[in-house]
Design a protein around this motif. Structure first.
Motif, PDB file in Angstrom:
ATOM      1  N   ASP A 177       1.032  -1.545   0.075  1.00 61.42           N
ATOM      2  CA  ASP A 177       0.053   0.194  -0.040  1.00 61.42           C
ATOM      3  C   ASP A 177       0.749   1.160  -0.469  1.00 61.42           C
ATOM      4  OD1 ASP A 177      -2.905  -0.593   0.693  1.00 61.42           O
ATOM      5  OD2 ASP A 177      -1.632  -2.634   2.174  1.00 61.42           O
ATOM      6  N   ARG A 182     -15.269  -4.435  -0.320  1.00 59.81           N
ATOM      7  CA  ARG A 182     -14.610  -4.343  -0.490  1.00 59.81           C
ATOM      8  C   ARG A 182     -14.680  -3.224   0.846  1.00 59.81           C
ATOM      9  NH1 ARG A 182     -10.373  -0.993  -2.851  1.00 59.81           N
ATOM     10  NH2 ARG A 182      -9.691   1.052  -1.639  1.00 59.81           N
ATOM     11  N   TYR A 202     -12.191 -11.130  -0.644  1.00 64.03           N
ATOM     12  CA  TYR A 202     -11.280 -10.849  -1.736  1.00 64.03           C
ATOM     13  C   TYR A 202     -11.626 -12.373  -3.305  1.00 64.03           C
ATOM     14  CZ  TYR A 202      -8.647  -8.040   0.566  1.00 64.03           C
ATOM     15  OH  TYR A 202      -8.432  -6.474   1.473  1.00 64.03           O
ATOM     16  N   ARG A 236     -13.834 -11.173  -6.569  1.00 61.28           N
ATOM     17  CA  ARG A 236     -12.966 -11.499  -7.798  1.00 61.28           C
ATOM     18  C   ARG A 236     -13.203 -12.005  -9.137  1.00 61.28           C
ATOM     19  NH1 ARG A 236      -8.125 -13.013  -5.457  1.00 61.28           N
ATOM     20  NH2 ARG A 236      -7.430 -10.454  -6.089  1.00 61.28           N
ATOM     21  N   ARG A 288      -4.643  -4.830  -8.322  1.00 67.40           N
ATOM     22  CA  ARG A 288      -4.490  -5.394  -7.537  1.00 67.40           C
ATOM     23  C   ARG A 288      -5.420  -6.848  -8.267  1.00 67.40           C
ATOM     24  NH1 ARG A 288      -2.165  -5.145  -2.924  1.00 67.40           N
ATOM     25  NH2 ARG A 288      -2.011  -2.876  -2.257  1.00 67.40           N
ATOM     26  N   SER A 311      -3.712 -11.565  -3.078  1.00 69.02           N
ATOM     27  CA  SER A 311      -4.640 -12.670  -2.427  1.00 69.02           C
ATOM     28  C   SER A 311      -3.323 -13.178  -2.177  1.00 69.02           C
ATOM     29  CB  SER A 311      -5.440 -13.417  -2.709  1.00 69.02           C
ATOM     30  OG  SER A 311      -6.681 -13.027  -2.991  1.00 69.02           O
ATOM     31  N   TYR A 335      -1.384 -10.950   0.745  1.00 67.56           N
ATOM     32  CA  TYR A 335      -2.005 -10.476   1.966  1.00 67.56           C
ATOM     33  C   TYR A 335      -2.232 -12.158   2.818  1.00 67.56           C
ATOM     34  CZ  TYR A 335      -1.268  -5.463   0.843  1.00 67.56           C
ATOM     35  OH  TYR A 335      -0.380  -4.521   0.246  1.00 67.56           O
ATOM     36  N   GLN A 336      -2.715 -12.763   2.209  1.00 66.35           N
ATOM     37  CA  GLN A 336      -3.962 -14.113   2.568  1.00 66.35           C
ATOM     38  C   GLN A 336      -2.875 -14.875   2.968  1.00 66.35           C
ATOM     39  OE1 GLN A 336      -5.809 -11.842   0.366  1.00 66.35           O
ATOM     40  NE2 GLN A 336      -6.182 -10.985   2.391  1.00 66.35           N
ATOM     41  N   LEU A 395      -6.456  -3.637   7.015  1.00 59.78           N
ATOM     42  CA  LEU A 395      -5.100  -4.773   6.274  1.00 59.78           C
ATOM     43  C   LEU A 395      -3.627  -3.440   6.832  1.00 59.78           C
ATOM     44  CD1 LEU A 395      -4.459  -7.615   4.930  1.00 59.78           C
ATOM     45  CD2 LEU A 395      -7.287  -6.316   4.484  1.00 59.78           C
TER      46      LEU A 395
HETATM   47  P1  TMP Z   1      -6.122  -1.179  -2.063  1.00 60.37           P
HETATM   48  O1  TMP Z   1      -6.198   0.124  -1.176  1.00 60.37           O
HETATM   49  O2  TMP Z   1      -4.205  -0.836  -2.529  1.00 60.37           O
HETATM   50  O3  TMP Z   1      -7.312  -1.134  -2.794  1.00 60.37           O
HETATM   51  O4  TMP Z   1      -6.158  -2.196  -1.266  1.00 60.37           O
HETATM   52  C1  TMP Z   1      -6.766  -3.039  -0.156  1.00 60.37           C
HETATM   53  C2  TMP Z   1      -6.239  -3.636   0.296  1.00 60.37           C
HETATM   54  O5  TMP Z   1      -6.412  -5.060   0.272  1.00 60.37           O
HETATM   55  C3  TMP Z   1      -4.166  -3.448   0.282  1.00 60.37           C
HETATM   56  O6  TMP Z   1      -4.069  -3.593   1.953  1.00 60.37           O
HETATM   57  C4  TMP Z   1      -5.018  -4.744   0.083  1.00 60.37           C
HETATM   58  C5  TMP Z   1      -5.967  -6.004   0.441  1.00 60.37           C
HETATM   59  N1  TMP Z   1      -5.896  -7.152  -0.135  1.00 60.37           N
HETATM   60  C6  TMP Z   1      -5.906  -8.109   0.392  1.00 60.37           C
HETATM   61  O7  TMP Z   1      -5.397  -8.472   0.808  1.00 60.37           O
HETATM   62  N2  TMP Z   1      -5.853  -9.106  -0.796  1.00 60.37           N
HETATM   63  C7  TMP Z   1      -6.413  -9.267  -1.857  1.00 60.37           C
HETATM   64  O8  TMP Z   1      -6.714  -9.920  -2.661  1.00 60.37           O
HETATM   65  C8  TMP Z   1      -6.470  -7.892  -2.892  1.00 60.37           C
HETATM   66  C9  TMP Z   1      -7.227  -7.565  -3.854  1.00 60.37           C
HETATM   67  C10 TMP Z   1      -6.581  -6.569  -1.766  1.00 60.37           C
END
Ligand code: TMP
Length: 208
Positions: free
Chosen positions: A13, A51, A69, A73, A95, A100, A103-104, A155
């Protein structure tokens, strides 16, 4: 059969994905392409609700988070991305599945192959032609976000160790698939990053 081109931007981010996505979109538009600028999560009406739940709601368990997520998608690919590719558009997206996995998978410590599995099911195995990874030290990225006056979402509020695991996973994914990834040092100047992206995209779009 898809005829367009699917390009994703990945990274932590605050690394500048949106800026580069906008510059790339303008470049493609100037060359006559229909460009669909989109993002995950939140690229559809359903996705916008998901979201909100993911980033600004209450506690979400790790598996529920991964599935939300993936649900965002599935809707997005079916409703926005595949139709755009089928009519020959260039899709420039902030993204995708790599987020995923990072982060996950790495961040939350869910099994990577399982996270990959639910996402490939969700998308019916659609992968981008090119993924630009903007790589940056998460401490520097956090500082940039603070300087820009951005408030952290659910996150982003995770500890620095979480964001370091995310960064390492992005780098590992890129190393495993050098043909799909372009890795750039996000500390570089905006114009230089744009030039590097164009150099990689130009040969891909000559046949469109
Ligand atoms: P963004 O602020 O870049 O739009 O993303 C939103 C947040 O979601 C960012 O902290 C990353 C997280 N994220 C995941 O954890 N897993 C995912 O699959 C996606 C697409 C975003």
């Amino acid at each position: 059969m898809s005829t367009g081109i699917f390009i994703t931007l990945e990274g932590g981010d605050g690394v500048g994905k949106t800026t580069q996505a906008e510059l790339l979109s303008s470049w493609l538009e100037q060359r006559g392409f229909e460009v669909v600028r989109t993002r995950e999560p939140g690229g559809t009406d359903l996705g916008a609700s998901i979201r909100g739940l993911l980033l600004h709601g209450g506690h979400v368990t790790q598996r529920a988070e991964a599935l939300l997520y993936a649900a965002d998608r599935a809707q997005h690919i079916d409703q926005v991305v595949r139709p755009a590719l089928e009519r020959g558009a260039a899709v420039v997206q902030d993204r995708f599945i790599d987020s995923s996995l990072a982060y996950q998978g790495a961040g939350r410590a869910l099994a990577l192959d399982e996270v990959r599995g639910i996402n490939e099911w969700a998308t019916e195995r659609l992968w981008p032609e090119l993924t630009v990874l903007l790589d940056l030290d998460p401490t520097v990225a956090a500082k940039r976000r603070a300087e820009a006056g951005m408030t952290d979402d659910r996150l982003e509020r995770e500890a620095i160790e979480f964001h370091e695991r995310v960064r390492e996973e992005f780098r590992a994914l890129a190393a495993a698939e050098p043909g799909r990834f372009l890795v750039l040092d996000a500390a570089a100047r905006v114009e230089d990053l744009h030039e590097a992206i164009i150099a990689r995209v130009a040969p891909l779009v000559t046949e469109l």
